[in-house]
Scaffold this motif. Structure first.
Motif, PDB file in Angstrom:
ATOM      1  N   CYS A 247       2.214   6.703   7.430  1.00 11.17           N
ATOM      2  CA  CYS A 247       2.577   6.440   6.037  1.00 11.17           C
ATOM      3  C   CYS A 247       1.691   7.272   5.107  1.00 11.17           C
ATOM      4  N   ARG A 248       2.276   7.715   4.011  1.00 10.05           N
ATOM      5  CA  ARG A 248       1.531   8.482   3.017  1.00 10.05           C
ATOM      6  C   ARG A 248       0.592   7.581   2.218  1.00 10.05           C
ATOM      7  N   TYR A 249       1.039   6.348   1.923  1.00 12.80           N
ATOM      8  CA  TYR A 249       0.277   5.446   1.053  1.00 12.80           C
ATOM      9  C   TYR A 249      -0.121   4.187   1.830  1.00 12.80           C
ATOM     10  N   TYR A 250      -1.420   3.894   1.824  1.00 15.02           N
ATOM     11  CA  TYR A 250      -1.916   2.691   2.487  1.00 15.02           C
ATOM     12  C   TYR A 250      -3.052   2.047   1.689  1.00 15.02           C
ATOM     13  N   GLN A 251      -4.040   2.818   1.323  1.00 10.76           N
ATOM     14  CA  GLN A 251      -5.135   2.382   0.465  1.00 10.76           C
ATOM     15  C   GLN A 251      -5.400   3.476  -0.562  1.00 10.76           C
ATOM     16  N   PRO A 252      -5.809   3.115  -1.782  1.00  9.18           N
ATOM     17  CA  PRO A 252      -5.972   1.762  -2.326  1.00  9.18           C
ATOM     18  C   PRO A 252      -4.624   1.149  -2.679  1.00  9.18           C
ATOM     19  N   LEU A 253      -4.618  -0.149  -2.961  1.00 10.92           N
ATOM     20  CA  LEU A 253      -3.371  -0.865  -3.214  1.00 10.92           C
ATOM     21  C   LEU A 253      -2.958  -0.726  -4.679  1.00 10.92           C
ATOM     22  N   THR A 254      -2.631   0.507  -5.055  1.00 12.27           N
ATOM     23  CA  THR A 254      -2.272   0.776  -6.445  1.00 12.27           C
ATOM     24  C   THR A 254      -0.805   1.131  -6.609  1.00 12.27           C
ATOM     25  N   SER A 255      -0.027   1.066  -5.553  1.00 10.14           N
ATOM     26  CA  SER A 255       1.397   1.388  -5.640  1.00 10.14           C
ATOM     27  C   SER A 255       2.180   0.414  -4.778  1.00 10.14           C
ATOM     28  N   ALA A 256       3.466   0.279  -5.075  1.00 13.11           N
ATOM     29  CA  ALA A 256       4.320  -0.610  -4.291  1.00 13.11           C
ATOM     30  C   ALA A 256       4.375  -0.162  -2.837  1.00 13.11           C
ATOM     31  N   ALA A 257       4.348   1.162  -2.613  1.00 16.24           N
ATOM     32  CA  ALA A 257       4.401   1.681  -1.243  1.00 16.24           C
ATOM     33  C   ALA A 257       3.163   1.275  -0.454  1.00 16.24           C
ATOM     34  N   ALA A 258       1.985   1.356  -1.094  1.00 14.20           N
ATOM     35  CA  ALA A 258       0.743   1.000  -0.404  1.00 14.20           C
ATOM     36  C   ALA A 258       0.683  -0.500  -0.123  1.00 14.20           C
ATOM     37  N   ILE A 259       1.104  -1.308  -1.102  1.00 10.38           N
ATOM     38  CA  ILE A 259       1.093  -2.759  -0.905  1.00 10.38           C
ATOM     39  C   ILE A 259       2.037  -3.135   0.234  1.00 10.38           C
ATOM     40  N   ARG A 260       3.203  -2.526   0.250  1.00 14.39           N
ATOM     41  CA  ARG A 260       4.191  -2.807   1.303  1.00 14.39           C
ATOM     42  C   ARG A 260       3.633  -2.448   2.676  1.00 14.39           C
ATOM     43  N   ALA A 261       3.076  -1.239   2.803  1.00 10.02           N
ATOM     44  CA  ALA A 261       2.526  -0.806   4.094  1.00 10.02           C
ATOM     45  C   ALA A 261       1.386  -1.717   4.524  1.00 10.02           C
ATOM     46  N   HIS A 262       0.511  -2.058   3.600  1.00  5.78           N
ATOM     47  CA  HIS A 262      -0.628  -2.918   3.921  1.00  5.78           C
ATOM     48  C   HIS A 262      -0.161  -4.280   4.426  1.00  5.78           C
ATOM     49  N   ARG A 263       0.809  -4.871   3.742  1.00  9.00           N
ATOM     50  CA  ARG A 263       1.295  -6.194   4.141  1.00  9.00           C
ATOM     51  C   ARG A 263       2.025  -6.152   5.483  1.00  9.00           C
ATOM     52  N   PHE A 264       2.765  -5.073   5.726  1.00 11.82           N
ATOM     53  CA  PHE A 264       3.487  -4.969   6.997  1.00 11.82           C
ATOM     54  C   PHE A 264       2.514  -4.757   8.161  1.00 11.82           C
ATOM     55  N   VAL A 265       1.495  -3.949   7.938  1.00  6.78           N
ATOM     56  CA  VAL A 265       0.463  -3.785   8.977  1.00  6.78           C
ATOM     57  C   VAL A 265      -0.245  -5.117   9.207  1.00  6.78           C
TER      58      VAL A 265
ATOM     59  N   GLY B 297       9.170  -6.841  -2.216  1.00  7.06           N
ATOM     60  CA  GLY B 297       9.114  -8.256  -2.564  1.00  7.06           C
ATOM     61  C   GLY B 297       7.986  -8.527  -3.529  1.00  7.06           C
ATOM     62  N   TYR B 298       7.715  -9.788  -3.739  1.00  7.70           N
ATOM     63  CA  TYR B 298       6.656 -10.155  -4.673  1.00  7.70           C
ATOM     64  C   TYR B 298       5.627 -11.038  -3.973  1.00  7.70           C
ATOM     65  N   ASP B 299       4.387 -10.846  -4.353  1.00  7.02           N
ATOM     66  CA  ASP B 299       3.318 -11.753  -3.949  1.00  7.02           C
ATOM     67  C   ASP B 299       3.346 -12.966  -4.873  1.00  7.02           C
TER      68      ASP B 299
ATOM     69  N   SER C  77      11.180  -1.657  -7.547  1.00 10.97           N
ATOM     70  CA  SER C  77      10.356  -2.665  -6.872  1.00 10.97           C
ATOM     71  C   SER C  77       9.792  -3.695  -7.849  1.00 10.97           C
ATOM     72  N   LYS C  78       9.608  -3.305  -9.127  1.00 12.72           N
ATOM     73  CA  LYS C  78       9.027  -4.241 -10.104  1.00 12.72           C
ATOM     74  C   LYS C  78       9.940  -5.427 -10.382  1.00 12.72           C
ATOM     75  N   ILE C  79      11.238  -5.311 -10.073  1.00 12.27           N
ATOM     76  CA  ILE C  79      12.150  -6.404 -10.385  1.00 12.27           C
ATOM     77  C   ILE C  79      11.747  -7.688  -9.662  1.00 12.27           C
ATOM     78  N   TYR C  80      11.183  -7.555  -8.460  1.00 16.87           N
ATOM     79  CA  TYR C  80      10.848  -8.743  -7.679  1.00 16.87           C
ATOM     80  C   TYR C  80       9.655  -9.480  -8.299  1.00 16.87           C
ATOM     81  N   ALA C  81       8.670  -8.711  -8.778  1.00 20.59           N
ATOM     82  CA  ALA C  81       7.541  -9.337  -9.480  1.00 20.59           C
ATOM     83  C   ALA C  81       8.016  -9.980 -10.771  1.00 20.59           C
ATOM     84  N   TYR C  82       8.977  -9.340 -11.447  1.00 17.22           N
ATOM     85  CA  TYR C  82       9.547  -9.930 -12.652  1.00 17.22           C
ATOM     86  C   TYR C  82      10.224 -11.259 -12.335  1.00 17.22           C
ATOM     87  N   LEU C  83      11.044 -11.266 -11.279  1.00 12.08           N
ATOM     88  CA  LEU C  83      11.774 -12.480 -10.927  1.00 12.08           C
ATOM     89  C   LEU C  83      10.825 -13.636 -10.627  1.00 12.08           C
TER      90      LEU C  83
END
Length: 457
Positions: free
Chosen positions: A12-30, A208-210, A368-374
Motif C-alpha cells: 500500500c502507498r499509504y499506511y502511516q501517518p493516519l492523515t488520509s482515508a487511505a491510510a486509516i483504511r489500510a491501518h484498520r484492515f491490517v 467507513g466511520y470510526d 469517504s467523508k460521507i460516512y463520517a458525516y452520517l
C-alpha cells in the motif's frame, strides 16, 4: 483464528501517518488481520527507508518517496520492474513502484507469504502485485479505492501510459483471486466490462466511520468556529477541495492551458480531465450561496460560519474577501482525524460535494467523508449529481440534495435550512440501522473474513 499462519504481503502507498482515508483504511484492515493472528508484512512508503518489526505478527517495510530501499535489504540477483516497461497511469509514481518491485522478491523469499494484497491507487502498484503473484504462483487480492481505466476519465501523460493503464486493469481484474471495490456501482461497471461471471470475484467493502471522537478541540479551532458570535450557524466542509484553480481562470490562463494541452496531445498522445467537472468541488458555489444569503438577511450574515477543514487555498480567502465574507469563511487547515470528526459533530450543517463526469447519468463515486458525516446524524447538504453518494445520503435520512452547479438552488436551500434551524423545526431523522452498516469495524470484519476465506481454501 486461521489455520494458515504464513503471512500476508500487504502492498500500500499509504499506511502511516493516519492523515488520509487511505491510510486509516489500510491501518484498520491490517489491525483486523493481526487481531485474527494472521501475520502481516506491510510494504509502504515513508520519510525514511527501513524495515521494522513491530510485533511477532507485524513487520513494516518502508521505501522512500524518492525510491530509496531499506539499507539492510539485499536486492542483488533479484529482478524488479523491467526498466523498459512503462508503468500504468494515471499518476504512476514510478520511483515508488519500481522500488517496491525491487524489494518484494526479497520479502517473498524472506517471509514466504501465503497471499499478496495490493491496494491502489497508485495503480502502478496493482501491476507490480499482479506480476509478482504470477511469478511466484501466489494468490492475489486487488483493492481499488478509486476507479481505474473503467469508470474514470483520468489524465494520462502520454499514450503509452494510457495504453498501459488499459492493459493492466484488465490483467489485474482477470488474474486476481478477489477484487475489492469501495462502491457497488463501480463493482457493476467492472462486471459490465469484464463479464458478469465475475460476480463472485468482485466484492464491495466500503470506507467507513470510526466512532465519534470525544477529543476536545484546541481553543484556536473553537474560537475560529465560534467567531465571537452567540449561537453561530456553522456549516462545515471536511476534507479536500478540488478544481479551485478551474473556476474562472482568466483568458490568458485559458489560452496557455489550451496551447499546452494541444501540443502534448499532438506530440505525446496525452489526454486530460476535460470530461471531469472538478470545479463542482472547488467550494466556490457554496461560498457564493452564503454571500447571497448574507446580502438578503442581516441575521444570517451575523451568525453564518462556513468552515473548511483541510488544505488551505489562497483562492478561498480571495473569494471570501471579494464577496464580503472575511468574517464568515474560515479555513482551519489540515486537522488530525479525531479533531476533524469533532468539527463535524459540532457543526449545524455538513457540506458534501462531488466532481461531475460528463455524459454520466449515475455517478459511481462515494466520497469517504460521507460516512463520517452520517455518523454525526447531522443534516448533510449534498451538492451532488445523481449517483450512489446522493442515494446513500437520502436513504440515511440526513441528506438534502441539490444540483452541484445550481447556485440559486443552493442559496435557497441554505436559507430554508437556516430558518428552520433557527425556528427549531429542522426535523432530521437519521436511519441509524441503515447508517450503522458503515461502521469501519464492520468493514474491517468483512475484509478480514474475506482474507481468511482465501487462506482456508
Amino acid at each position: 483464528m486461521t489455520r494458515n499462519h504464513r503471512p500476508i504481503l500487504y502492498i500500500c502507498r499509504y499506511y502511516q501517518p493516519l492523515t488520509s482515508a487511505a491510510a486509516i483504511r489500510a491501518h484498520r484492515f491490517v489491525e483486523g488481520l493481526v487481531q485474527s493472528e494472521i501475520p502481516v508484512i506491510v510494504l509502504t512508503v515513508g520519510d525514511k527507508a527501513h524495515i521494522q518489526t513491530i510485533s511477532s505478527l507485524l513487520t513494516v517495510c518502508q521505501v522512500s518517496a524518492r525510491g530509496e530501499l531499506p539499507p539492510d535489504i539485499s536486492t542483488r540477483n533479484l529482478s524488479g520492474w523491467p526498466w523498459w516497461q512503462v508503468l500504468p497511469g494515471p499518476g504512476s509514481e514510478s520511483k515508488v513502484a519500481r522500488a517496491m518491485a525491487g524489494v518484494c522478491p526479497w520479502l517473498i523469499k524472506e517471509f514466504d507469504p501465503a497471499l499478496i494484497l495490493v491496494t491502489a491507487p497508485p495503480f502502478s502498484l496493482s501491476a507490480v502485485g499482479c506480476e509478482l503473484a504470477h511469478k511466484y504462483s501466489l494468490p492475489v487480492v486487488q483493492e481499488f479505492r478509486d476507479a481505474w481505466f473503467t469508470g474514470m476519465p483520468w489524465p494520462y501523460s502520454h499514450v503509452l501510459q494510457r495504453r498501459s493503464g488499459r492493459f493492466w486493469e484488465k490483467q489485474c481484474v482477470l488474474r486476481a483471486d478477489k477484487v475489492i471495490t469501495v462502491t457497488d456501482t463501480y463493482r457493476k461497471l467492472l462486471m459490465e466490462r469484464y463479464g458478469q461471471s465475475l460476480d463472485t470475484k468482485i466484492v464491495t467493502i466500503r470506507h467507513g466511520y470510526d466512532q465519534d471522537s470525544q477529543e476536545e478541540l484546541p481553543l484556536s479551532v473553537r474560537q475560529a468556529i465560534q467567531g465571537g458570535v452567540d449561537k453561530p450557524f456553522v456549516m462545515a466542509y471536511i476534507g479536500q477541495l478540488r478544481g479551485v484553480d478551474m473556476v474562472d481562470p482568466g483568458f490568458v490562463k485559458k489560452c496557455m492551458s489550451f496551447m499546452n494541452h494541444g501540443l502534448r496531445r499532438v506530440f505525446l498522445g496525452a489526454n486530460f480531465c476535460e470530461n471531469l467537472q472538478l470545479e463542482w468541488m472547488s467550494g466556490y458555489n457554496i461560498i457564493r450561496a452564503v454571500a447571497d444569503n448574507s446580502k438578503d438577511n442581516a441575521e444570517f450574515a451575523r451568525r453564518a460560519r462556513l468552515i473548511f477543514a483541510g488544505q488551505k487555498y489562497a483562492q478561498i480567502d480571495h473569494w471570501a474577501g471579494q464577496l464580503g465574507l472575511e468574517n464568515n469563511v474560515v479555513q482551519l487547515g489540515p486537522l488530525p482525524a479525531e479533531q476533524a470528526r469533532q468539527v463535524a459533530q459540532e457543526a449545524d450543517l455538513l457540506i458534501l460535494s462531488l466532481y461531475g463526469i460528463k455524459d454520466c447519468s449515475y455517478h459511481w463515486c462515494v466520497p469517504s467523508k460521507i460516512y463520517a458525516y452520517l455518523a454525526t446524524g447531522k443534516p448533510i447538504l449534498g451538492l451532488l449529481p445523481p449517483g450512489e453518494a446522493a442515494d446513500i445520503a437520502t436513504a440515511a435520512g440526513t441528506g438534502i440534495i441539490v444540483p452541484p452547479d445550481g447556485i440559486p438552488a443552493i442559496t435557497e436551500q441554505i436559507k430554508d435550512i437556516f430558518f428552520r434551524h433557527t425556528a427549531g423545526s429542522l426535523n432530521i431523522r437519521p436511519d441509524w440501522k441503515f447508517i450503522q452498516q458503515f461502521e469501519l469495524a464492520r468493514q474491517q470484519q468483512k475484509f478480514t473474513q474475506l482474507i481468511i476465506s482465501l487462506l482456508d481454501v
